[in-house]
Design an enzyme around this catalytic site. Structure first.
Site, PDB file in Angstrom:
ATOM      1  CG  MET A  29       7.664 -24.178 -17.170  1.00  0.00           C
ATOM      2  SD  MET A  29       5.956 -24.623 -16.806  1.00  0.00           S
ATOM      3  CE  MET A  29       5.982 -26.340 -17.341  1.00  0.00           C
ATOM      4  CD  GLU A  30       7.608 -21.392 -21.536  1.00  0.00           C
ATOM      5  OE1 GLU A  30       8.175 -20.519 -20.842  1.00  0.00           O
ATOM      6  OE2 GLU A  30       6.582 -21.988 -21.146  1.00  0.00           O
ATOM      7  CG  ASP A  88       4.785 -16.769  -9.310  1.00  0.00           C
ATOM      8  OD1 ASP A  88       5.038 -16.584 -10.519  1.00  0.00           O
ATOM      9  OD2 ASP A  88       3.655 -16.919  -8.851  1.00  0.00           O
ATOM     10  NE  ARG A 121       1.082 -10.375 -19.495  1.00  0.00           N
ATOM     11  CZ  ARG A 121       1.530 -11.120 -18.482  1.00  0.00           C
ATOM     12  NH1 ARG A 121       2.439 -12.062 -18.704  1.00  0.00           N
ATOM     13  NH2 ARG A 121       1.050 -10.933 -17.272  1.00  0.00           N
ATOM     14  NE  ARG A 157      10.234 -17.950 -21.680  1.00  0.00           N
ATOM     15  CZ  ARG A 157       9.025 -17.730 -21.187  1.00  0.00           C
ATOM     16  NH1 ARG A 157       8.062 -17.310 -21.981  1.00  0.00           N
ATOM     17  NH2 ARG A 157       8.790 -17.888 -19.897  1.00  0.00           N
ATOM     18  CB  VAL A 158       8.898 -10.920 -23.452  1.00  0.00           C
ATOM     19  CG1 VAL A 158      10.024 -10.082 -24.018  1.00  0.00           C
ATOM     20  CG2 VAL A 158       7.839 -11.107 -24.528  1.00  0.00           C
ATOM     21  N   GLY A 159       8.673 -13.245 -20.797  1.00  0.00           N
ATOM     22  CA  GLY A 159       7.724 -14.038 -20.031  1.00  0.00           C
ATOM     23  C   GLY A 159       7.804 -13.776 -18.552  1.00  0.00           C
TER      24      GLY A 159
HETATM   25  N1  LIG Z   1       7.499 -23.896 -13.695  1.00  0.00           N
HETATM   26  C1  LIG Z   1       7.245 -22.580 -13.440  1.00  0.00           C
HETATM   27  N2  LIG Z   1       7.281 -22.151 -12.162  1.00  0.00           N
HETATM   28  C2  LIG Z   1       7.039 -20.861 -11.883  1.00  0.00           C
HETATM   29 CL1  LIG Z   1       7.081 -20.333 -10.263  1.00  0.00          CL
HETATM   30  C3  LIG Z   1       6.742 -19.971 -12.926  1.00  0.00           C
HETATM   31  N3  LIG Z   1       6.454 -18.636 -12.983  1.00  0.00           N
HETATM   32  C4  LIG Z   1       6.237 -18.334 -14.257  1.00  0.00           C
HETATM   33  N4  LIG Z   1       6.379 -19.442 -15.051  1.00  0.00           N
HETATM   34  C5  LIG Z   1       6.146 -19.414 -16.507  1.00  0.00           C
HETATM   35  O1  LIG Z   1       4.725 -19.240 -16.654  1.00  0.00           O
HETATM   36  C6  LIG Z   1       4.134 -20.425 -17.182  1.00  0.00           C
HETATM   37  C7  LIG Z   1       3.619 -21.256 -16.036  1.00  0.00           C
HETATM   38  O2  LIG Z   1       2.732 -20.514 -15.231  1.00  0.00           O
HETATM   39  C8  LIG Z   1       5.225 -21.094 -17.990  1.00  0.00           C
HETATM   40  O3  LIG Z   1       5.123 -20.656 -19.333  1.00  0.00           O
HETATM   41  C9  LIG Z   1       6.540 -20.630 -17.328  1.00  0.00           C
HETATM   42  O4  LIG Z   1       7.510 -20.285 -18.293  1.00  0.00           O
HETATM   43  C10 LIG Z   1       6.694 -20.479 -14.255  1.00  0.00           C
HETATM   44  N5  LIG Z   1       6.963 -21.778 -14.505  1.00  0.00           N
END
Ligand SMILES: Nc1nc(Cl)c2ncn([C@@H]3O[C@H](CO)[C@@H](O)[C@H]3O)c2n1
Length: 234
Positions: free
Chosen positions: A180-181, A204, A24, A87-89
């Site tokens: 997670m960050e 999701d 990314r 942070r872009v995620g």
């Molecule tokens: N626990 C968790 N759960 C769900 Cl449903 C997630 N959807 C995206 N992420 C992110 O994407 C990565 C995990 O797929 C991690 O970097 C997290 O920050 C998620 N992390």
């Protein structure tokens, strides 16, 4: 050079976008930055510096999880003078007010990580918060671009696969999403007195069990990048 980033002094801008996925970072550099140059390939954690509307911006892949992002954020701040980090995620939506594809801005972070206790001990639950200036600018940009953004508390977890966490209680207390960050980013930003923000696309949905199809994730992602770039260059 720092221990994990192979850049020379001056090769990284003080404004840094932080995707977890290094591919990314490559996508952002190639599609949003002018004259982007790669300054890091160590461990595949691609990092690039270019300009956006004439302003130097870097983008650094951080990997997944608090330990990994903590390494990159600490070195970006301490060794390369990063001062604005966004942070872009992606995140998992956990609340009925969040729709799949919404952009979520983390006003604050809740976490099951031990990082706060490791620093403050067992009695002080320090609250890692977004930088207000970056957060309010991101909200304003999202509104001006007519991109649905939701703002609130999110949870940063240490385990992607966790059979014990009580997501229903977290939802009842208003947690919008899981990732997670970001708790580590906000904690380190507070430690080093720099500005940081976490902004995510809901890829999701834990309540509806829906997921954005892989081919569509890029579109949502691009909207989020536009918001992040317009915010960080202020
Ligand atoms: N626990 C968790 N759960 C769900 Cl449903 C997630 N959807 C995206 N992420 C992110 O994407 C990565 C995990 O797929 C991690 O970097 C997290 O920050 C998620 N992390």
């Amino acid at each position: 050079m720092s221990l994990h980033i192979g850049a020379q002094a001056g090769e990284i801008a003080k404004r840094v976008l932080l995707p977890g996925d290094p591919l990314r970072a490559k996508h952002i550099a190639e599609n949003f930055l002018e004259d982007a140059k790669c300054y890091n390939e160590i461990r595949g954690a691609f990092g690039y510096t270019g300009t956006y509307k004439g302003v130097p911006v870097s983008v650094q892949g951080t990997g997944m999880g608090i330990p990994s992002i903590s390494i990159y954020v600490t070195e970006l701040i301490r060794e390369y003078g990063a001062r604005k980090l966004i942070r872009v995620g992606t995140c998992g939506a956990m609340h009925e007010n969040i729709n799949l594809r919404d952009i979520v801005i983390a006003q604050g972070t809740t976490t099951d990580s031990s990082i706060i206790r490791n620093i403050f001990g067992p009695t002080i639950n320090f609250a890692p918060l977004a930088d207000y200036e970056l957060m309010s600018k991101a909200m304003e940009v999202g509104q001006s671009l007519k991109i649905p953004t939701k703002v609130g508390n999110i949870v940063t977890v240490d385990r992607f696969y966790d059979d014990d966490i009580d997501n229903e209680k977290l939802r009842r207390y208003g947690i919008l999403a899981v990732e997670m960050e970001t708790a580590a980013l906000y904690l380190l930003a507070a430690k080093y007195r720099v500005q940081s923000l976490g902004i995510f696309t809901a890829s999701d949905h834990l309540l509806t069990k829906e997921a954005v199809p892989a081919e569509e994730r890029q579109t949502n992602f691009n909207d989020m990048i536009k918001i992040a770039l317009e915010t960080i260059i202020q």
